[in-house]
Design a protein around this motif. Structure first.
Motif, mmCIF file in Angstrom:
data_model
loop_
_atom_site.group_PDB
_atom_site.id
_atom_site.type_symbol
_atom_site.label_atom_id
_atom_site.label_comp_id
_atom_site.label_asym_id
_atom_site.label_seq_id
_atom_site.Cartn_x
_atom_site.Cartn_y
_atom_site.Cartn_z
ATOM 1 N N VAL A 52 0.855 -1.243 0.230
ATOM 2 C CA VAL A 52 -0.130 -0.046 0.068
ATOM 3 C C VAL A 52 0.993 1.279 -0.035
ATOM 4 C CG1 VAL A 52 -1.369 1.501 1.465
ATOM 5 C CG2 VAL A 52 -2.076 -1.099 1.203
ATOM 6 N N ALA A 53 1.904 1.344 0.894
ATOM 7 C CA ALA A 53 2.827 2.422 0.907
ATOM 8 C C ALA A 53 3.499 2.545 -0.669
ATOM 9 C CB ALA A 53 3.955 2.157 1.747
ATOM 10 N N LEU A 54 3.907 1.524 -1.140
ATOM 11 C CA LEU A 54 4.376 1.772 -2.537
ATOM 12 C C LEU A 54 3.305 2.179 -3.574
ATOM 13 C CD1 LEU A 54 6.882 1.269 -4.399
ATOM 14 C CD2 LEU A 54 6.260 -1.031 -4.736
ATOM 15 N N GLY A 55 2.111 1.529 -3.579
ATOM 16 C CA GLY A 55 1.165 2.111 -4.464
ATOM 17 C C GLY A 55 0.743 3.489 -4.148
ATOM 18 N N ALA A 56 0.533 3.880 -2.928
ATOM 19 C CA ALA A 56 0.180 5.149 -2.571
ATOM 20 C C ALA A 56 1.238 6.368 -3.369
ATOM 21 C CB ALA A 56 0.163 5.232 -1.192
ATOM 22 N N TRP A 57 2.424 5.827 -2.855
ATOM 23 C CA TRP A 57 3.536 6.535 -3.485
ATOM 24 C C TRP A 57 3.376 6.970 -5.047
ATOM 25 C CZ3 TRP A 57 7.592 5.717 -6.775
ATOM 26 C CH2 TRP A 57 8.442 6.793 -7.075
ATOM 27 N N VAL A 58 3.198 5.802 -5.858
ATOM 28 C CA VAL A 58 3.038 5.719 -7.160
ATOM 29 C C VAL A 58 1.751 6.866 -7.520
ATOM 30 C CG1 VAL A 58 2.513 4.618 -9.171
ATOM 31 C CG2 VAL A 58 4.343 3.663 -7.599
ATOM 32 N N GLY A 59 0.814 6.498 -6.980
ATOM 33 C CA GLY A 59 -0.361 7.330 -7.093
ATOM 34 C C GLY A 59 -0.224 8.718 -6.902
ATOM 35 N N ASP A 60 0.384 9.066 -5.715
ATOM 36 C CA ASP A 60 0.559 10.749 -5.623
ATOM 37 C C ASP A 60 1.766 11.107 -6.478
ATOM 38 O OD1 ASP A 60 -1.199 10.569 -3.405
ATOM 39 O OD2 ASP A 60 0.496 10.383 -1.713
ATOM 40 N N ALA A 61 2.658 10.709 -6.641
ATOM 41 C CA ALA A 61 4.161 10.955 -7.626
ATOM 42 C C ALA A 61 3.329 11.079 -9.038
ATOM 43 C CB ALA A 61 5.057 9.933 -7.440
ATOM 44 N N PHE A 62 2.444 10.498 -9.369
ATOM 45 C CA PHE A 62 1.925 10.683 -10.613
ATOM 46 C C PHE A 62 0.527 10.885 -10.720
ATOM 47 C CE2 PHE A 62 5.557 7.632 -10.713
ATOM 48 C CZ PHE A 62 6.182 7.948 -11.639
ATOM 49 N N ALA A 63 0.050 11.605 -9.856
ATOM 50 C CA ALA A 63 -1.497 12.122 -9.578
ATOM 51 C C ALA A 63 -1.768 12.791 -10.955
ATOM 52 C CB ALA A 63 -1.508 13.180 -8.700
ATOM 53 N N ASP A 64 -1.011 13.587 -11.469
ATOM 54 C CA ASP A 64 -1.215 14.305 -12.760
ATOM 55 C C ASP A 64 -1.671 13.184 -14.290
ATOM 56 O OD1 ASP A 64 -1.154 16.542 -11.430
ATOM 57 O OD2 ASP A 64 0.892 17.111 -12.297
ATOM 58 N N TYR A 65 -1.296 11.983 -13.838
ATOM 59 C CA TYR A 65 -1.613 11.134 -14.895
ATOM 60 C C TYR A 65 -2.362 10.117 -14.624
ATOM 61 C CZ TYR A 65 2.730 13.373 -16.474
ATOM 62 O OH TYR A 65 3.757 14.529 -16.570
ATOM 63 N N GLN A 66 -3.567 10.400 -13.708
ATOM 64 C CA GLN A 66 -4.357 9.386 -13.252
ATOM 65 C C GLN A 66 -5.102 8.522 -14.367
ATOM 66 O OE1 GLN A 66 -4.279 9.231 -9.935
ATOM 67 N NE2 GLN A 66 -5.321 7.339 -9.783
ATOM 68 N N GLY A 67 -5.213 9.028 -15.556
ATOM 69 C CA GLY A 67 -5.790 8.333 -16.484
ATOM 70 C C GLY A 67 -4.999 7.373 -17.135
ATOM 71 N N ALA A 68 -3.824 7.597 -17.132
ATOM 72 C CA ALA A 68 -2.760 6.356 -17.454
ATOM 73 C C ALA A 68 -2.417 5.544 -16.542
ATOM 74 C CB ALA A 68 -1.399 7.350 -17.892
ATOM 75 N N ILE A 69 -2.561 5.948 -15.107
ATOM 76 C CA ILE A 69 -2.276 4.993 -14.206
ATOM 77 C C ILE A 69 -3.588 4.022 -14.191
ATOM 78 C CG2 ILE A 69 -2.608 4.686 -11.623
ATOM 79 C CD1 ILE A 69 -0.934 7.418 -11.365
ATOM 80 N N SER A 70 -4.754 4.427 -14.496
ATOM 81 C CA SER A 70 -5.908 3.682 -14.625
ATOM 82 C C SER A 70 -5.899 2.648 -15.603
ATOM 83 C CB SER A 70 -7.190 4.390 -14.953
ATOM 84 O OG SER A 70 -7.550 5.086 -13.725
ATOM 85 N N ILE A 71 -5.232 3.095 -16.901
ATOM 86 C CA ILE A 71 -5.127 2.074 -18.089
ATOM 87 C C ILE A 71 -3.880 1.244 -17.580
ATOM 88 C CG2 ILE A 71 -4.187 2.031 -20.316
ATOM 89 C CD1 ILE A 71 -5.426 4.793 -20.863
ATOM 90 N N VAL A 72 -2.704 1.335 -16.996
ATOM 91 C CA VAL A 72 -1.848 0.618 -16.730
ATOM 92 C C VAL A 72 -2.483 -0.397 -15.674
ATOM 93 C CG1 VAL A 72 0.438 0.296 -15.403
ATOM 94 C CG2 VAL A 72 0.081 2.143 -17.160
ATOM 95 N N ALA A 73 -3.276 0.280 -14.656
ATOM 96 C CA ALA A 73 -3.804 -0.684 -13.519
ATOM 97 C C ALA A 73 -4.683 -1.752 -14.333
ATOM 98 C CB ALA A 73 -4.667 0.017 -12.532
ATOM 99 N N GLY A 74 -5.564 -1.259 -15.268
ATOM 100 C CA GLY A 74 -6.410 -2.289 -15.957
ATOM 101 C C GLY A 74 -5.618 -3.378 -16.673
ATOM 102 N N ILE A 75 -4.532 -2.977 -17.353
ATOM 103 C CA ILE A 75 -3.593 -3.736 -17.828
ATOM 104 C C ILE A 75 -3.115 -4.780 -16.907
ATOM 105 C CG2 ILE A 75 -1.441 -4.258 -19.231
ATOM 106 C CD1 ILE A 75 -2.430 -1.517 -20.565
ATOM 107 N N ALA A 76 -2.899 -4.435 -15.821
ATOM 108 C CA ALA A 76 -2.128 -5.169 -14.635
ATOM 109 C C ALA A 76 -3.302 -6.149 -14.256
ATOM 110 C CB ALA A 76 -1.794 -4.426 -13.551
ATOM 111 N N PHE A 77 -4.506 -5.874 -14.249
ATOM 112 C CA PHE A 77 -5.632 -6.655 -13.632
ATOM 113 C C PHE A 77 -5.963 -7.932 -14.793
ATOM 114 C CE2 PHE A 77 -6.075 -3.950 -10.251
ATOM 115 C CZ PHE A 77 -6.756 -4.843 -9.243
ATOM 116 N N LEU A 78 -5.696 -7.243 -16.031
ATOM 117 C CA LEU A 78 -5.859 -8.251 -17.240
ATOM 118 C C LEU A 78 -4.799 -9.338 -17.183
ATOM 119 C CD1 LEU A 78 -6.972 -6.047 -20.173
ATOM 120 C CD2 LEU A 78 -8.323 -7.493 -18.770
ATOM 121 N N ILE A 79 -3.755 -8.849 -16.921
ATOM 122 C CA ILE A 79 -2.696 -10.071 -16.718
ATOM 123 C C ILE A 79 -2.779 -10.795 -15.697
ATOM 124 C CG2 ILE A 79 0.080 -9.909 -15.833
ATOM 125 C CD1 ILE A 79 0.568 -7.322 -17.705
#
Length: 192
Positions: A52-79
């Motif tokens: 959670v600490a790692l995920g929260a850091w990534v989410g905060d560090a790339f907050a301006d790219y939330q759409g891209a994070i959602s796409i990457v997260a979606g791809i991760a879930f497909l994997i």
């Protein structure tokens, strides 16, 4: 509350048919179920707090790219869906370690689960969830989801004395991962 409920459900599904469940059943054949659950809970809480600490850091560090994070997260879930279909098996060596672990039961189970969960799909799914959801709810929910799935494996193994219906669990969990993945990708693309 949403983070808690979502992570509980996702991690519960991710844990179904995972080798951690097989380890839980194996440990339960040697130690008291209570000791196995305590060891699982402590190990899971530690691993998922790091996740959670790692995920929260990534989410905060790339907050301006939330759409891209959602796409990457979606791809991760497909994997994760494909990983679930591939399956996870407890090797004979891992089963022997679980059966012959020495020392206090809680410590033996805790160390084994901590090491088994490093880099596992439940850890990666927790990191993925924490990039977008609140850390506390994700941490508690992911820990609860995993412990509940492993408790179910222990109970079913003890009561029925045989394996869970592996194909149904595998396909159901993979389908749910695929649905979560598709929804995250659609969200990232701004489709809803």
């Amino acid at each position: 509350m949403y983070a808690f409920l979502l992570s509980t459900a996702v991690i519960f599904v991710a844990e179904l048919g995972d080798k951690s469940q097989l380890m839980a059943m194996t440990f339960a054949s040697r130690y008291r179920a209570r000791d196995v659950l305590i060891g699982i809970t402590v190990a899971t809480a530690i691993v998922h707090l790091f996740s959670v600490a790692l995920g929260a850091w990534v989410g905060d560090a790339f907050a301006d790219y939330q759409g891209a994070i959602s796409i990457v997260a979606g791809i991760a879930f497909l994997i994760f869906a494909a990983w679930t279909l591939r399956g996870d098996e407890l090797t004979e060596e891992e089963a022997n370690k679980a059966r012959t672990a020495s020392g206090a039961a809680i410590l033996a189970v805790g160390v084994a689960f901590f090491l088994a969960e490093l880099g596992d799909k439940t850890m990666l799914a927790t990191i993925t969830l924490a990039t977008q959801e609140g850390w506390l709810g994700t941490w508690i929910g992911s820990t609860l989801g995993m412990v509940a799935a492993d408790a179910l494996a222990i109970a079913v193994g003890a009561v029925l004395g045989r394996k869970l219906p592996e194909k149904v669990i595998k396909y159901g969990a993979a389908a749910l991962f695929a649905i979560f993945g598709a929804l995250l990708i659609a969200e990232g693309l701004g489709w809803f």
